[in-house]
Design a protein around this motif. Structure first.
Motif, PDB file in Angstrom:
ATOM      1  N   ALA A 106       0.648  -1.321   0.085  1.00 47.49           N
ATOM      2  CA  ALA A 106       0.106   0.009  -0.010  1.00 47.49           C
ATOM      3  C   ALA A 106       0.835   1.272  -0.037  1.00 47.49           C
ATOM      4  O   ALA A 106       0.509   2.018  -0.643  1.00 47.49           O
ATOM      5  N   ILE A 107       1.921   1.311   0.801  1.00 45.20           N
ATOM      6  CA  ILE A 107       2.909   2.425   0.889  1.00 45.20           C
ATOM      7  C   ILE A 107       3.466   2.595  -0.649  1.00 45.20           C
ATOM      8  O   ILE A 107       3.416   3.853  -1.110  1.00 45.20           O
ATOM      9  N   PHE A 108       4.047   1.642  -1.367  1.00 47.16           N
ATOM     10  CA  PHE A 108       4.531   1.817  -2.658  1.00 47.16           C
ATOM     11  C   PHE A 108       3.589   2.190  -3.563  1.00 47.16           C
ATOM     12  O   PHE A 108       3.615   2.905  -4.278  1.00 47.16           O
ATOM     13  N   SER A 109       2.069   1.993  -3.390  1.00 49.56           N
ATOM     14  CA  SER A 109       1.183   2.082  -4.316  1.00 49.56           C
ATOM     15  C   SER A 109       0.932   3.566  -4.183  1.00 49.56           C
ATOM     16  O   SER A 109       0.659   4.168  -5.132  1.00 49.56           O
ATOM     17  N   LEU A 110       0.656   4.018  -2.772  1.00 50.48           N
ATOM     18  CA  LEU A 110       0.735   5.466  -2.827  1.00 50.48           C
ATOM     19  C   LEU A 110       1.800   6.401  -3.280  1.00 50.48           C
ATOM     20  O   LEU A 110       1.544   7.627  -3.738  1.00 50.48           O
ATOM     21  N   VAL A 111       2.956   5.876  -3.038  1.00 48.54           N
ATOM     22  CA  VAL A 111       4.205   6.599  -3.781  1.00 48.54           C
ATOM     23  C   VAL A 111       3.831   6.739  -5.198  1.00 48.54           C
ATOM     24  O   VAL A 111       4.275   7.516  -6.090  1.00 48.54           O
ATOM     25  N   MET A 112       3.472   5.604  -6.046  1.00 46.79           N
ATOM     26  CA  MET A 112       3.108   5.528  -7.302  1.00 46.79           C
ATOM     27  C   MET A 112       2.111   6.461  -7.745  1.00 46.79           C
ATOM     28  O   MET A 112       2.396   7.301  -8.753  1.00 46.79           O
ATOM     29  N   ASP A 113       1.091   6.816  -6.838  1.00 45.41           N
ATOM     30  CA  ASP A 113       0.040   7.428  -7.217  1.00 45.41           C
ATOM     31  C   ASP A 113       0.532   9.185  -7.170  1.00 45.41           C
ATOM     32  O   ASP A 113      -0.037  10.034  -7.942  1.00 45.41           O
ATOM     33  N   VAL A 114       1.408   9.205  -6.101  1.00 43.15           N
ATOM     34  CA  VAL A 114       2.066  10.741  -5.845  1.00 43.15           C
ATOM     35  C   VAL A 114       2.897  10.841  -7.280  1.00 43.15           C
ATOM     36  O   VAL A 114       2.891  12.011  -7.732  1.00 43.15           O
ATOM     37  N   PHE A 115       3.667  10.032  -7.714  1.00 42.23           N
ATOM     38  CA  PHE A 115       4.408   9.972  -9.024  1.00 42.23           C
ATOM     39  C   PHE A 115       3.663  10.158 -10.251  1.00 42.23           C
ATOM     40  O   PHE A 115       3.728  11.421 -11.074  1.00 42.23           O
ATOM     41  N   LYS A 116       2.256   9.586 -10.185  1.00 43.97           N
ATOM     42  CA  LYS A 116       1.471   9.782 -11.320  1.00 43.97           C
ATOM     43  C   LYS A 116       0.994  11.177 -11.282  1.00 43.97           C
ATOM     44  O   LYS A 116       0.513  11.921 -12.369  1.00 43.97           O
ATOM     45  N   ILE A 117       0.373  11.520 -10.263  1.00 41.07           N
ATOM     46  CA  ILE A 117      -0.029  12.737  -9.969  1.00 41.07           C
ATOM     47  C   ILE A 117       0.768  13.799 -10.383  1.00 41.07           C
ATOM     48  O   ILE A 117       0.540  14.842 -11.360  1.00 41.07           O
ATOM     49  N   GLY A 118       2.160  13.974 -10.056  1.00 43.95           N
ATOM     50  CA  GLY A 118       3.160  14.747 -10.413  1.00 43.95           C
ATOM     51  C   GLY A 118       3.430  14.800 -12.016  1.00 43.95           C
ATOM     52  O   GLY A 118       3.692  15.890 -12.556  1.00 43.95           O
ATOM     53  N   TYR A 119       3.526  13.545 -12.641  1.00 40.66           N
ATOM     54  CA  TYR A 119       3.710  13.506 -14.050  1.00 40.66           C
ATOM     55  C   TYR A 119       2.673  14.136 -14.736  1.00 40.66           C
ATOM     56  O   TYR A 119       2.734  14.742 -15.732  1.00 40.66           O
ATOM     57  N   TYR A 120       1.211  13.674 -14.564  1.00 37.80           N
ATOM     58  CA  TYR A 120       0.215  14.145 -15.175  1.00 37.80           C
ATOM     59  C   TYR A 120       0.059  15.649 -15.021  1.00 37.80           C
ATOM     60  O   TYR A 120      -0.613  16.358 -15.760  1.00 37.80           O
ATOM     61  N   SER A 121       0.336  16.078 -13.917  1.00 34.17           N
ATOM     62  CA  SER A 121       0.070  17.570 -13.745  1.00 34.17           C
ATOM     63  C   SER A 121       0.987  18.210 -14.370  1.00 34.17           C
ATOM     64  O   SER A 121       0.741  19.734 -14.656  1.00 34.17           O
ATOM     65  N   SER A 122       2.226  17.920 -15.079  1.00 36.09           N
ATOM     66  CA  SER A 122       2.905  18.313 -15.965  1.00 36.09           C
ATOM     67  C   SER A 122       2.398  18.597 -17.208  1.00 36.09           C
ATOM     68  O   SER A 122       2.937  19.384 -18.084  1.00 36.09           O
ATOM     69  N   PHE A 123       1.081  18.052 -17.650  1.00 33.88           N
ATOM     70  CA  PHE A 123       0.383  18.426 -18.909  1.00 33.88           C
ATOM     71  C   PHE A 123      -1.026  18.500 -18.651  1.00 33.88           C
ATOM     72  O   PHE A 123      -1.772  18.352 -19.654  1.00 33.88           O
ATOM     73  N   TYR A 124      -1.254  19.510 -17.601  1.00 33.97           N
ATOM     74  CA  TYR A 124      -2.613  19.911 -17.307  1.00 33.97           C
ATOM     75  C   TYR A 124      -3.169  20.413 -18.481  1.00 33.97           C
ATOM     76  O   TYR A 124      -4.436  20.693 -18.706  1.00 33.97           O
ATOM     77  N   SER A 125      -2.268  21.324 -19.377  1.00 30.79           N
ATOM     78  CA  SER A 125      -2.991  21.983 -20.262  1.00 30.79           C
ATOM     79  C   SER A 125      -3.290  21.179 -21.526  1.00 30.79           C
ATOM     80  O   SER A 125      -4.253  21.573 -22.329  1.00 30.79           O
ATOM     81  N   CYS A 126      -2.694  19.977 -21.779  1.00 35.16           N
ATOM     82  CA  CYS A 126      -3.067  19.036 -22.956  1.00 35.16           C
ATOM     83  C   CYS A 126      -3.649  17.787 -22.596  1.00 35.16           C
ATOM     84  O   CYS A 126      -3.334  16.723 -23.260  1.00 35.16           O
ATOM     85  N   LEU A 127      -4.280  17.675 -21.326  1.00 33.55           N
ATOM     86  CA  LEU A 127      -4.480  16.339 -20.960  1.00 33.55           C
ATOM     87  C   LEU A 127      -6.024  16.419 -20.154  1.00 33.55           C
ATOM     88  O   LEU A 127      -6.164  17.269 -19.706  1.00 33.55           O
ATOM     89  N   SER A 128      -6.677  15.403 -20.186  1.00 34.48           N
ATOM     90  CA  SER A 128      -7.941  15.357 -19.539  1.00 34.48           C
ATOM     91  C   SER A 128      -7.824  15.429 -18.149  1.00 34.48           C
ATOM     92  O   SER A 128      -7.146  14.710 -17.581  1.00 34.48           O
ATOM     93  N   ALA A 129      -8.874  16.110 -17.545  1.00 37.01           N
ATOM     94  CA  ALA A 129      -8.900  16.028 -15.943  1.00 37.01           C
ATOM     95  C   ALA A 129      -8.943  14.842 -15.358  1.00 37.01           C
ATOM     96  O   ALA A 129      -8.299  14.473 -14.207  1.00 37.01           O
ATOM     97  N   ILE A 130      -9.804  13.974 -15.886  1.00 37.03           N
ATOM     98  CA  ILE A 130      -9.721  12.671 -15.519  1.00 37.03           C
ATOM     99  C   ILE A 130      -8.516  12.029 -15.102  1.00 37.03           C
ATOM    100  O   ILE A 130      -8.351  10.938 -14.336  1.00 37.03           O
ATOM    101  N   LYS A 131      -7.500  12.024 -15.954  1.00 37.15           N
ATOM    102  CA  LYS A 131      -6.180  11.453 -15.785  1.00 37.15           C
ATOM    103  C   LYS A 131      -5.464  11.905 -14.665  1.00 37.15           C
ATOM    104  O   LYS A 131      -4.840  10.985 -13.936  1.00 37.15           O
ATOM    105  N   ILE A 132      -5.790  13.068 -14.076  1.00 34.74           N
ATOM    106  CA  ILE A 132      -5.275  13.516 -12.853  1.00 34.74           C
ATOM    107  C   ILE A 132      -5.879  13.163 -11.721  1.00 34.74           C
ATOM    108  O   ILE A 132      -5.741  12.736 -10.538  1.00 34.74           O
ATOM    109  N   ILE A 133      -7.403  13.387 -11.876  1.00 33.85           N
ATOM    110  CA  ILE A 133      -8.277  12.796 -10.702  1.00 33.85           C
ATOM    111  C   ILE A 133      -8.246  11.299 -10.267  1.00 33.85           C
ATOM    112  O   ILE A 133      -8.360  11.037  -9.028  1.00 33.85           O
ATOM    113  N   TYR A 134      -7.955  10.402 -11.377  1.00 32.88           N
ATOM    114  CA  TYR A 134      -7.790   9.003 -11.379  1.00 32.88           C
ATOM    115  C   TYR A 134      -6.775   8.752 -10.109  1.00 32.88           C
ATOM    116  O   TYR A 134      -7.231   7.789  -9.153  1.00 32.88           O
ATOM    117  N   PRO A 135      -5.351   9.061 -10.164  1.00 27.28           N
ATOM    118  CA  PRO A 135      -4.779   8.613  -9.122  1.00 27.28           C
ATOM    119  C   PRO A 135      -4.921   9.088  -7.735  1.00 27.28           C
ATOM    120  O   PRO A 135      -4.674   8.539  -6.605  1.00 27.28           O
TER     121      PRO A 135
END
Length: 326
Positions: free
Chosen positions: A7-36
């Motif tokens: 669970a701890i590593f899954s939470l770290v993965m979600d943090v990384f995914k949020i950071g990665y998807y946040s870099s493309f908020y202008s050309c990306l659907s909001a659902i990709k950021i909300i999902y993690p």
């Protein structure tokens, strides 16, 4: 403990995914950021629920409880399938991009090989690359977490309405003595094999991926197969020895109905089927291929030993699961 670790590593993965998807908020659907974000909340709530209630046999609101547990189980399986798909597509894109020019790769993405709009966005900053590589390498932990949680929820579902005769089950407290009998020897041998395996794997990955010389790649493959053949041979002998020792043990077999043990056996056999299939197809490919060299012979030996080791190991573990406490 294992559930919390994953669970701890899954939470770290979600943090990384949020950071990665946040870099493309202008050309990306909001659902990709909300999902993690939603997935992280689900991991926290479910882990707390299982930590508190995993041992409960519920006897009130049986239908509602079974419905909720089955919904949780199917959600975990859906998350597992999503993670496996994302990891496979990511790896396929990485291989495709490595073997093709940038223009052809972008054209293929446009005509239908695109999994999401993330591939169209540029990831040029260093922090973006860290997030991208980070969440990709943490996918296996999320996959294992989903399977781990699914197994625990399934056992809870089977235990709904179950009555346990406490007089027929003796609780055996395992006493861990590090330097008595063979515990110390077993732990040391296991740690040596583990560290050696990690070292061989790292050397293998570096030599195969970075070296352009076929001789070095062949040497890396030879080292990898020889090490695994030795390990599989030792594991097979140990499992056979354990099964022989069981024959001299006077303890009775435990035939009582036990949902946890039944699930353990089913998962053990189900997981082995995948390795059996891989080894079988490897054997067919090696026998049908030409010419036959040293690498092919080592690969064939490795595949045969993999089948033997999984067979002996499963027999040993299943026998041990059905033994009464001493």
């Amino acid at each position: 403990g294992g559930l919390i670790l994953f669970a701890i590593f899954s939470l770290v993965m979600d943090v990384f995914k949020i950071g990665y998807y946040s870099s493309f908020y202008s050309c990306l659907s909001a659902i990709k950021i909300i999902y993690p974000i939603v997935q992280a909340i689900f991991v926290v709530v479910q882990t707390y629920f299982l930590w508190v209630s995993a041992k409960d046999c519920i006897h009130v609101h049986l239908n509602v409880t079974r419905c909720g547990l089955m919904l949780t189980l199917t959600t975990n399986l859906a998350v597992w399938m999503s993670a496996v798909t994302d990891e496979s597509v990511h790896k396929a894109h990485s291989k495709l991009k490595k073997n093709m020019t940038e223009e052809i790769f972008r054209w293929l993405l446009k005509v239908g090989m695109r999994s999401s709009s993330v591939e169209e966005c540029n990831c040029n900053s260093q922090i973006c690359q860290i997030f991208k590589n980070g969440y990709f390498w943490l996918y296996p932990f999320n996959i294992e977490y989903s399977l781990f949680a699914s197994a625990m929820v399934y056992v809870m579902w089977k235990n709904v309405g179950r009555f346990i005769d406490h007089h027929s089950h003796h609780i055996q407290r395992l006493k861990f003595r590090l330097f008595r009998r063979t515990f110390f020897v077993g732990i040391m041998l296991g740690l040596i094999i583990l560290v050696s395996g990690l070292g061989v794997l790292i050397l293998y990955e570096v030599q195969v991926n970075s070296s352009t010389e076929s001789i070095k790649k062949s040497q890396a493959l030879t080292m990898y197969y020889i090490f695994n053949i030795v390990c599989l041979s030792l594991m097979s002998l140990v499992c056979i020895g354990g099964s022989v020792i069981y024959r001299f043990d006077k303890r009775d077999m435990d035939r009582h109905k036990n949902p946890t043990r039944t699930l353990d056996v089913a998962l053990l056999m189900g997981a082995a089927l995948g390795q059996y299939a891989i080894s079988y197809y490897s054997i067919v490919a090696i026998v049908a291929s030409t010419p036959r060299d040293t690498i092919s012979a080592l690969n064939l030996t490795y595949a045969l030993l993999m089948i033997a080791q999984h067979t002996f190991q499963n027999v040993f573990i299943i026998e041990g699961l059905h033994r009464q406490p001493p």
